[in-house]
Design a protein around this motif. Structure first.
Motif, PDB file in Angstrom:
ATOM      1  N   ALA A  40      48.454  16.024 103.721  1.00  0.00           N
ATOM      2  CA  ALA A  40      48.021  14.742 104.291  1.00  0.00           C
ATOM      3  C   ALA A  40      46.805  14.877 105.201  1.00  0.00           C
ATOM      4  O   ALA A  40      46.169  13.872 105.531  1.00  0.00           O
ATOM      5  CB  ALA A  40      49.171  14.121 105.077  1.00  0.00           C
ATOM      6  N   ALA A  41      46.466  16.078 105.608  1.00  0.00           N
ATOM      7  CA  ALA A  41      45.354  16.290 106.536  1.00  0.00           C
ATOM      8  C   ALA A  41      44.050  15.777 105.926  1.00  0.00           C
ATOM      9  O   ALA A  41      43.753  16.051 104.769  1.00  0.00           O
ATOM     10  CB  ALA A  41      45.238  17.762 106.882  1.00  0.00           C
ATOM     11  N   SER A  42      43.284  15.043 106.732  1.00  0.00           N
ATOM     12  CA  SER A  42      42.050  14.464 106.205  1.00  0.00           C
ATOM     13  C   SER A  42      40.789  14.954 106.918  1.00  0.00           C
ATOM     14  O   SER A  42      39.697  14.726 106.434  1.00  0.00           O
ATOM     15  CB  SER A  42      42.120  12.935 106.272  1.00  0.00           C
ATOM     16  N   THR A  43      40.941  15.627 108.033  1.00  0.00           N
ATOM     17  CA  THR A  43      39.771  16.155 108.750  1.00  0.00           C
ATOM     18  C   THR A  43      39.860  17.681 108.781  1.00  0.00           C
ATOM     19  O   THR A  43      40.947  18.247 108.628  1.00  0.00           O
ATOM     20  CB  THR A  43      39.725  15.636 110.205  1.00  0.00           C
ATOM     21  N   PRO A  44      38.728  18.342 108.998  1.00  0.00           N
ATOM     22  CA  PRO A  44      38.784  19.803 109.086  1.00  0.00           C
ATOM     23  C   PRO A  44      39.764  20.284 110.165  1.00  0.00           C
ATOM     24  O   PRO A  44      40.523  21.230 109.935  1.00  0.00           O
ATOM     25  CB  PRO A  44      37.343  20.198 109.419  1.00  0.00           C
ATOM     26  N   SER A  45      39.761  19.656 111.316  1.00  0.00           N
ATOM     27  CA  SER A  45      40.657  20.063 112.401  1.00  0.00           C
ATOM     28  C   SER A  45      42.122  19.918 111.996  1.00  0.00           C
ATOM     29  O   SER A  45      42.943  20.791 112.274  1.00  0.00           O
ATOM     30  CB  SER A  45      40.368  19.236 113.655  1.00  0.00           C
ATOM     31  N   GLU A  46      42.455  18.822 111.323  1.00  0.00           N
ATOM     32  CA  GLU A  46      43.828  18.617 110.858  1.00  0.00           C
ATOM     33  C   GLU A  46      44.215  19.653 109.821  1.00  0.00           C
ATOM     34  O   GLU A  46      45.319  20.195 109.856  1.00  0.00           O
ATOM     35  CB  GLU A  46      43.988  17.217 110.263  1.00  0.00           C
ATOM     36  N   ARG A  47      43.301  19.938 108.886  1.00  0.00           N
ATOM     37  CA  ARG A  47      43.597  20.935 107.844  1.00  0.00           C
ATOM     38  C   ARG A  47      43.794  22.312 108.463  1.00  0.00           C
ATOM     39  O   ARG A  47      44.691  23.054 108.071  1.00  0.00           O
ATOM     40  CB  ARG A  47      42.486  20.954 106.793  1.00  0.00           C
ATOM     41  N   ILE A  48      42.949  22.658 109.432  1.00  0.00           N
ATOM     42  CA  ILE A  48      43.064  23.957 110.102  1.00  0.00           C
ATOM     43  C   ILE A  48      44.426  24.067 110.783  1.00  0.00           C
ATOM     44  O   ILE A  48      45.129  25.066 110.621  1.00  0.00           O
ATOM     45  CB  ILE A  48      41.908  24.147 111.110  1.00  0.00           C
ATOM     46  N   ALA A  49      44.804  23.062 111.547  1.00  0.00           N
ATOM     47  CA  ALA A  49      46.081  23.089 112.260  1.00  0.00           C
ATOM     48  C   ALA A  49      47.256  23.156 111.296  1.00  0.00           C
ATOM     49  O   ALA A  49      48.178  23.953 111.477  1.00  0.00           O
ATOM     50  CB  ALA A  49      46.207  21.866 113.169  1.00  0.00           C
ATOM     51  N   ALA A  50      47.219  22.329 110.261  1.00  0.00           N
ATOM     52  CA  ALA A  50      48.330  22.302 109.303  1.00  0.00           C
ATOM     53  C   ALA A  50      48.455  23.627 108.559  1.00  0.00           C
ATOM     54  O   ALA A  50      49.561  24.151 108.390  1.00  0.00           O
ATOM     55  CB  ALA A  50      48.135  21.151 108.310  1.00  0.00           C
ATOM     56  N   ARG A  51      47.325  24.190 108.147  1.00  0.00           N
ATOM     57  CA  ARG A  51      47.365  25.472 107.429  1.00  0.00           C
ATOM     58  C   ARG A  51      47.819  26.611 108.350  1.00  0.00           C
ATOM     59  O   ARG A  51      48.516  27.515 107.914  1.00  0.00           O
ATOM     60  CB  ARG A  51      45.998  25.790 106.811  1.00  0.00           C
ATOM     61  N   PHE A  52      47.411  26.557 109.627  1.00  0.00           N
ATOM     62  CA  PHE A  52      47.870  27.570 110.568  1.00  0.00           C
ATOM     63  C   PHE A  52      49.394  27.547 110.647  1.00  0.00           C
ATOM     64  O   PHE A  52      50.042  28.597 110.587  1.00  0.00           O
ATOM     65  CB  PHE A  52      47.274  27.344 111.968  1.00  0.00           C
ATOM     66  N   TRP A  53      49.985  26.357 110.785  1.00  0.00           N
ATOM     67  CA  TRP A  53      51.436  26.275 110.921  1.00  0.00           C
ATOM     68  C   TRP A  53      52.133  26.648 109.620  1.00  0.00           C
ATOM     69  O   TRP A  53      53.235  27.204 109.649  1.00  0.00           O
ATOM     70  CB  TRP A  53      51.858  24.913 111.464  1.00  0.00           C
ATOM     71  N   LEU A  54      51.494  26.414 108.493  1.00  0.00           N
ATOM     72  CA  LEU A  54      52.067  26.881 107.230  1.00  0.00           C
ATOM     73  C   LEU A  54      52.044  28.416 107.195  1.00  0.00           C
ATOM     74  O   LEU A  54      53.037  29.046 106.799  1.00  0.00           O
ATOM     75  CB  LEU A  54      51.305  26.300 106.042  1.00  0.00           C
ATOM     76  N   ALA A  55      50.946  29.003 107.632  1.00  0.00           N
ATOM     77  CA  ALA A  55      50.875  30.477 107.705  1.00  0.00           C
ATOM     78  C   ALA A  55      51.948  31.015 108.639  1.00  0.00           C
ATOM     79  O   ALA A  55      52.602  32.022 108.338  1.00  0.00           O
ATOM     80  CB  ALA A  55      49.488  30.912 108.182  1.00  0.00           C
ATOM     81  N   ARG A  56      52.151  30.342 109.750  1.00  0.00           N
ATOM     82  CA  ARG A  56      53.176  30.762 110.717  1.00  0.00           C
ATOM     83  C   ARG A  56      54.570  30.694 110.088  1.00  0.00           C
ATOM     84  O   ARG A  56      55.409  31.571 110.331  1.00  0.00           O
ATOM     85  CB  ARG A  56      53.089  29.879 111.959  1.00  0.00           C
ATOM     86  N   CYS A  57      54.814  29.665 109.287  1.00  0.00           N
ATOM     87  CA  CYS A  57      56.104  29.569 108.576  1.00  0.00           C
ATOM     88  C   CYS A  57      56.303  30.783 107.679  1.00  0.00           C
ATOM     89  O   CYS A  57      57.375  31.396 107.679  1.00  0.00           O
ATOM     90  CB  CYS A  57      56.160  28.296 107.731  1.00  0.00           C
ATOM     91  N   HIS A  58      55.271  31.132 106.920  1.00  0.00           N
ATOM     92  CA  HIS A  58      55.376  32.292 106.027  1.00  0.00           C
ATOM     93  C   HIS A  58      55.601  33.577 106.828  1.00  0.00           C
ATOM     94  O   HIS A  58      56.414  34.412 106.431  1.00  0.00           O
ATOM     95  CB  HIS A  58      54.127  32.414 105.150  1.00  0.00           C
TER      96      HIS A  58
END
Length: 151
Positions: A40-58
């Motif tokens: 759902a992220a639409s801005t670079p900042s949102e994508r960065i934050a969302a991907r970081f937390w996905l990496a943290r989950c992994h």
């Protein structure tokens, strides 16, 4: 990530929920929400934050290879977006993964680069302080693993 209305606020709420679920060790739900935020992220900042937390989950699920790959992507995106705090957090996560993978020297180099990013940015906001804490913890873990107790 900047709070606001609309999709930015929705992404922020999703990521707050991811953090809470990770603390509760509800990995399936944390993964679900992190993936939803990333989609759902639409801005670079949102994508960065969302991907970081996905990496943290992994990372927390023990999927170190996946975590390091995503964290490296986050670092690249943070560099392009000139987001030093996210760059440092991504490097800290990468460093932790490298240390766990038995590469403490590479981990130390990356953690020191993260610390340098934070110092060079000159930022002293709450997000930067969280990043500094993450980097300090990674550095301590790496030095402990290297039996460099003085450091």
């Amino acid at each position: 990530m900047t709070e606001g209305t609309g999709s930015g606020a929705a992404i922020s709420r999703l990521l707050d929920d991811v953090r809470a679920l990770l603390q509760a060790l509800d990995m399936p739900r944390a993964f679900e929400l992190a993936r939803a935020a990333s989609a759902a992220a639409s801005t670079p900042s949102e994508r960065i934050a969302a991907r970081f937390w996905l990496a943290r989950c992994h990372y927390l699920a023990g999927e170190i290879d996946v975590a390091i790959t995503i964290a490296a992507e986050v670092a690249d995106a943070a560099t392009l977006a000139q987001e030093p705090t996210w760059l440092a957090r991504a490097h800290a996560l990468e460093a932790r993964c490298l240390e766990m993978a038995g590469e403490p020297e590479a981990a130390l180099d990356l953690a020191l680069a993260a610390l340098n990013e934070l110092e060079t940015s000159g930022r002293d906001d709450p997000d930067s302080l969280v990043a500094r804490q993450a980097v300090a913890m990674v550095l301590a873990t790496i030095h402990l693993g290297l039996a460099d107790h003085a450091a």
